[in-house]
Design a protein around this motif. Structure first.
Motif, PDB file in Angstrom:
ATOM      1  N   ARG A 135       6.965   3.129   8.439  1.00 53.73           N
ATOM      2  CA  ARG A 135       6.000   3.087   7.338  1.00 53.73           C
ATOM      3  C   ARG A 135       6.483   3.864   6.109  1.00 53.73           C
ATOM      4  NH1 ARG A 135       1.968   0.040   5.288  1.00 53.73           N
ATOM      5  NH2 ARG A 135       1.071   1.249   3.614  1.00 53.73           N
TER       6      ARG A 135
ATOM      7  N   ALA B  69      -0.142   1.502  -4.989  1.00 54.31           N
ATOM      8  CA  ALA B  69      -1.383   1.354  -5.757  1.00 54.31           C
ATOM      9  C   ALA B  69      -1.632   2.569  -6.646  1.00 54.31           C
ATOM     10  CB  ALA B  69      -2.562   1.141  -4.800  1.00 54.31           C
TER      11      ALA B  69
ATOM     12  N   ASP C 160      -4.302  -0.549   0.302  1.00 56.13           N
ATOM     13  CA  ASP C 160      -4.418  -0.830   1.735  1.00 56.13           C
ATOM     14  C   ASP C 160      -5.637  -0.184   2.391  1.00 56.13           C
ATOM     15  OD1 ASP C 160      -2.011  -2.211   1.727  1.00 56.13           O
ATOM     16  OD2 ASP C 160      -1.086  -1.010   3.307  1.00 56.13           O
TER      17      ASP C 160
ATOM     18  N   GLU D  50       1.301  13.254  -0.766  1.00 59.41           N
ATOM     19  CA  GLU D  50       1.820  14.186   0.250  1.00 59.41           C
ATOM     20  C   GLU D  50       3.300  13.992   0.544  1.00 59.41           C
ATOM     21  OE1 GLU D  50      -0.045  13.239   4.011  1.00 59.41           O
ATOM     22  OE2 GLU D  50       0.622  11.170   3.825  1.00 59.41           O
ATOM     23  N   GLU D  51       3.853  12.794   0.217  1.00 54.77           N
ATOM     24  CA  GLU D  51       5.252  12.563   0.610  1.00 54.77           C
ATOM     25  C   GLU D  51       6.178  13.349  -0.308  1.00 54.77           C
ATOM     26  OE1 GLU D  51       6.479   8.648   2.175  1.00 54.77           O
ATOM     27  OE2 GLU D  51       4.625   7.905   1.281  1.00 54.77           O
TER      28      GLU D  51
ATOM     29  N   ARG E  88       7.487   0.775  -1.206  1.00 47.71           N
ATOM     30  CA  ARG E  88       7.498   0.683   0.263  1.00 47.71           C
ATOM     31  C   ARG E  88       7.989  -0.686   0.759  1.00 47.71           C
ATOM     32  NH1 ARG E  88       5.078   4.429   2.839  1.00 47.71           N
ATOM     33  NH2 ARG E  88       3.844   5.023   1.041  1.00 47.71           N
TER      34      ARG E  88
HETATM   35  C1  FAD Z   1       8.642  -1.732   5.845  1.00 50.36           C
HETATM   36  C2  FAD Z   1       7.501  -2.381   5.098  1.00 50.36           C
HETATM   37  C3  FAD Z   1       7.668  -3.630   4.534  1.00 50.36           C
HETATM   38  C4  FAD Z   1       6.606  -4.247   3.840  1.00 50.36           C
HETATM   39  N1  FAD Z   1       6.834  -5.472   3.300  1.00 50.36           N
HETATM   40  C5  FAD Z   1       5.854  -6.060   2.587  1.00 50.36           C
HETATM   41  C6  FAD Z   1       6.058  -7.332   1.973  1.00 50.36           C
HETATM   42  O1  FAD Z   1       7.124  -7.934   2.113  1.00 50.36           O
HETATM   43  N2  FAD Z   1       5.054  -7.856   1.218  1.00 50.36           N
HETATM   44  C7  FAD Z   1       3.864  -7.193   1.043  1.00 50.36           C
HETATM   45  O2  FAD Z   1       2.972  -7.688   0.329  1.00 50.36           O
HETATM   46  N3  FAD Z   1       3.627  -5.988   1.631  1.00 50.36           N
HETATM   47  C8  FAD Z   1       4.579  -5.409   2.397  1.00 50.36           C
HETATM   48  N4  FAD Z   1       4.332  -4.192   2.981  1.00 50.36           N
HETATM   49  C9  FAD Z   1       2.994  -3.567   2.813  1.00 50.36           C
HETATM   50  C10 FAD Z   1       2.927  -2.788   1.481  1.00 50.36           C
HETATM   51  O3  FAD Z   1       3.936  -1.824   1.477  1.00 50.36           O
HETATM   52  C11 FAD Z   1       1.556  -2.136   1.317  1.00 50.36           C
HETATM   53  O4  FAD Z   1       0.571  -3.148   1.253  1.00 50.36           O
HETATM   54  C12 FAD Z   1       1.466  -1.270   0.047  1.00 50.36           C
HETATM   55  O5  FAD Z   1       2.406  -0.233   0.108  1.00 50.36           O
HETATM   56  C13 FAD Z   1       0.052  -0.707  -0.149  1.00 50.36           C
HETATM   57  O6  FAD Z   1       0.050   0.238  -1.191  1.00 50.36           O
HETATM   58  P1  FAD Z   1      -0.920   1.503  -1.146  1.00 50.36           P
HETATM   59  O7  FAD Z   1      -0.623   2.281  -2.376  1.00 50.36           O
HETATM   60  O8  FAD Z   1      -2.306   1.067  -0.872  1.00 50.36           O
HETATM   61  O9  FAD Z   1      -0.478   2.322   0.147  1.00 50.36           O
HETATM   62  P2  FAD Z   1       0.868   3.122   0.415  1.00 50.36           P
HETATM   63  O10 FAD Z   1       2.016   2.498  -0.281  1.00 50.36           O
HETATM   64  O11 FAD Z   1       0.931   3.299   1.896  1.00 50.36           O
HETATM   65  O12 FAD Z   1       0.624   4.543  -0.250  1.00 50.36           O
HETATM   66  C14 FAD Z   1      -0.343   5.467   0.188  1.00 50.36           C
HETATM   67  C15 FAD Z   1       0.175   6.856  -0.104  1.00 50.36           C
HETATM   68  O13 FAD Z   1      -0.906   7.777   0.032  1.00 50.36           O
HETATM   69  C16 FAD Z   1      -0.422   8.960   0.624  1.00 50.36           C
HETATM   70  N5  FAD Z   1      -1.559   9.688   1.195  1.00 50.36           N
HETATM   71  C17 FAD Z   1      -2.421   9.250   2.143  1.00 50.36           C
HETATM   72  N6  FAD Z   1      -3.342  10.200   2.408  1.00 50.36           N
HETATM   73  C18 FAD Z   1      -3.073  11.247   1.603  1.00 50.36           C
HETATM   74  C19 FAD Z   1      -3.676  12.526   1.428  1.00 50.36           C
HETATM   75  N7  FAD Z   1      -4.729  12.907   2.146  1.00 50.36           N
HETATM   76  N8  FAD Z   1      -3.136  13.374   0.522  1.00 50.36           N
HETATM   77  C20 FAD Z   1      -2.050  12.997  -0.222  1.00 50.36           C
HETATM   78  N9  FAD Z   1      -1.442  11.797  -0.092  1.00 50.36           N
HETATM   79  C21 FAD Z   1      -1.937  10.937   0.811  1.00 50.36           C
HETATM   80  C22 FAD Z   1       0.546   8.431   1.671  1.00 50.36           C
HETATM   81  O14 FAD Z   1       1.433   9.434   2.107  1.00 50.36           O
HETATM   82  C23 FAD Z   1       1.247   7.330   0.874  1.00 50.36           C
HETATM   83  O15 FAD Z   1       2.341   7.835   0.162  1.00 50.36           O
HETATM   84  C24 FAD Z   1       5.362  -3.571   3.703  1.00 50.36           C
HETATM   85  C25 FAD Z   1       5.189  -2.315   4.287  1.00 50.36           C
HETATM   86  C26 FAD Z   1       6.231  -1.718   4.990  1.00 50.36           C
HETATM   87  C27 FAD Z   1       6.026  -0.354   5.614  1.00 50.36           C
END
Ligand code: FAD
Length: 404
Positions: free
Chosen positions: A126, A15, A274, A35-36, A43
């Motif tokens: 994750r 996102a 998420d 942070e990563e 992902r």
């Molecule tokens: C193995 C796996 C398979 C998946 N398969 C599917 C699928 O087939 N279909 C589907 O729809 N979804 C799937 N998902 C779920 C999908 O990956 C998530 O819904 C999506 O990544 C959400 O995006 P996001 O940016 O909200 O969160 P994330 O991708 O989790 O990113 C959040 C980021 O914020 C960083 N962060 C958090 N707190 C801090 C902080 N305080 N300071 C700095 N950085 C920070 C974290 O380290 C991370 O890098 C899967 C997930 C996994 C783990």
């Protein structure tokens, strides 16, 4: 919003990266703080890296301009400033939280060592680090236990089996991927895993993790049965990562509460992905995270009418293995209520299964396994929630691909 407005995004996941990229394209560059230590990555494709199908570089996301690698440890809302783990601080005018989810760690005896670490060999699934840690440990013949039979556990078990591990999957409820699939489709997933050599135990609760010298040796079930294990994968679901928001006093329920402008209870702070709860829903899926990022980018770049009103999200999974790939898609309600119309087509030899559920002339859900030709047309009919045309049998829904 003026050109001097400083937009800072916490979290360089799906996102956050999408938002920063869209904002850059719309002429409102943002600073991304993640942070990563790896280059931002997709992902959703981690299981393909674990299976050895893709190298980590292949799943990298197009790098956005301004990326700072550190963990944000606190938000000073009065000063509009972030405190970071490396001692730096970052000022913002508008802040976006895109902090994603944390894996749920189940309450198992012995899950943590005396210094509160997971024993060697026990991994969540994750992050890229989790994936690389598992990848390093997996060799042909390694005994792996996957705890959890949802989408994540099924993907992990398949990937480890493809790499030659002896995999046991322990699922607490009575079938696999029960959140997305109906019993027939669950059975086909079970058959696919068994064909890959995975031993699947359903209605099976893990109680203990046993370690020797800080390294895992076995897991024990509630009935006392013990499974030897060199590797354990925890795939017991995820929970929105809301710690920073809570510390800062933002309104949080299951996720960070946001309105249709994706605004939190502080008018200077938005949240996407998420970590959020929108209109009662926490999605935990990629498609809503990306839609939210796009809607917020338009809004922050000056389109005051841009709104996010929810996502009707389809779950898709492709399990590639040594044989032919096993595809499935599921959406909405896959189990009928009394009075619903159900159409199903099953072909046991080919391992295909298609089903749709229709209520009051509207498509309310469906599941497709092995034969996804109609998925585009079905998804459109479901997303649009329009009454279905009454010019033909419902079977057409499953056989007419609508040109998709
Ligand atoms: C193995 C796996 C398979 C998946 N398969 C599917 C699928 O087939 N279909 C589907 O729809 N979804 C799937 N998902 C779920 C999908 O990956 C998530 O819904 C999506 O990544 C959400 O995006 P996001 O940016 O909200 O969160 P994330 O991708 O989790 O990113 C959040 C980021 O914020 C960083 N962060 C958090 N707190 C801090 C902080 N305080 N300071 C700095 N950085 C920070 C974290 O380290 C991370 O890098 C899967 C997930 C996994 C783990």
């Amino acid at each position: 919003m003026t050109s001097k407005t400083r937009v800072v995004v916490i979290g360089a996941g799906l996102a956050g990266v999408r938002l920063a990229r869209r904002l850059g394209e719309l002429g409102t560059p943002a600073l991304l703080v993640g942070e990563e230590e790896h280059r931002p990555y997709n992902r959703v494709l981690l299981a393909e890296v674990l299976a050895g199908r893709y190298a980590p570089e292949v799943i990298a996301l197009p790098a956005p301009g301004g990326l700072v690698r550190t963990r944000v440890t606190g938000i000073d809302r009065a000063e509009r400033r972030l405190d970071c783990a490396d001692g730096s601080s970052i000022a913002y005018d508008t802040l976006v939280l895109a902090t994603g989810s944390n894996p749920v760690l189940p309450p198992l005896r012995g899950l943590f060592t005396a210094d509160h670490q997971l024993p060697e060999g026990v991994h969540a699934f994750r992050t890229m680090d989790d994936c690389l840690g598992l990848s390093k440990a997996v060799r042909p013949g390694v005994r792996a236990v996957v705890i959890g039979g949802g989408l994540l556990g099924v993907s992990a078990a398949r990937a480890l089996a493809v790499r030659g591990a002896q995999v046991v999957l322990a699922q607490q409820s009575e079938r696999l991927m029960e959140r997305q699939l109906d019993p027939n489709a669950s059975r086909l997933v079970l058959r696919h895993l068994r064909d890959l050599g995975v031993e699947v135990h359903t209605e099976c609760r893990v109680r203990d993790v046993r370690s020797v010298g800080g390294a895992v040796r076995s897991v024990e079930m509630a009935d006392g049965y013990a499974l030897d294990a060199d590797l354990v994968v925890l795939a017991c679901g995820v929970r929105p990562r809301t710690g920073l928001a809570e510390q800062a006093g933002l309104a949080v329920h299951k996720g960070i509460l946001v309105d249709d402008e994706l605004r939190t209870s502080d008018p200077h702070i938005h949240a996407i992905g998420d970590c959020v709860q929108h209109d009662g829903t926490v999605y935990g899926l990629a498609a809503p995270a990306l839609e939210q990022a796009d809607a917020l980018a338009e809004f922050l770049a000056g389109d005051a009418d841009s709104r996010y009103t929810g996502t009707r999200s389809l779950t898709r999974l492709t399990l590639t293995g040594p044989g032919s790939p096993f595809d499935l898609a599921a959406f909405g309600e896959t189990e009928a209520l009394p009075g619903d119309d159900v159409v199903q087509l099953a072909d046991a030899t080919r391992g295909t299964y298609r089903k749709v559920v229709v209520r009051d002339d509207r498509l309310v859900g469906g599941v497709l396994v092995g034969e996804l030709g109609t998925v585009g047309a079905l998804a459109r009919a479901w997303e649009g929630a329009e009454p279905l045309p009454d010019d033909g049998p419902l079977l057409h829904l499953l056989t007419n691909d609508g040109g998709s």
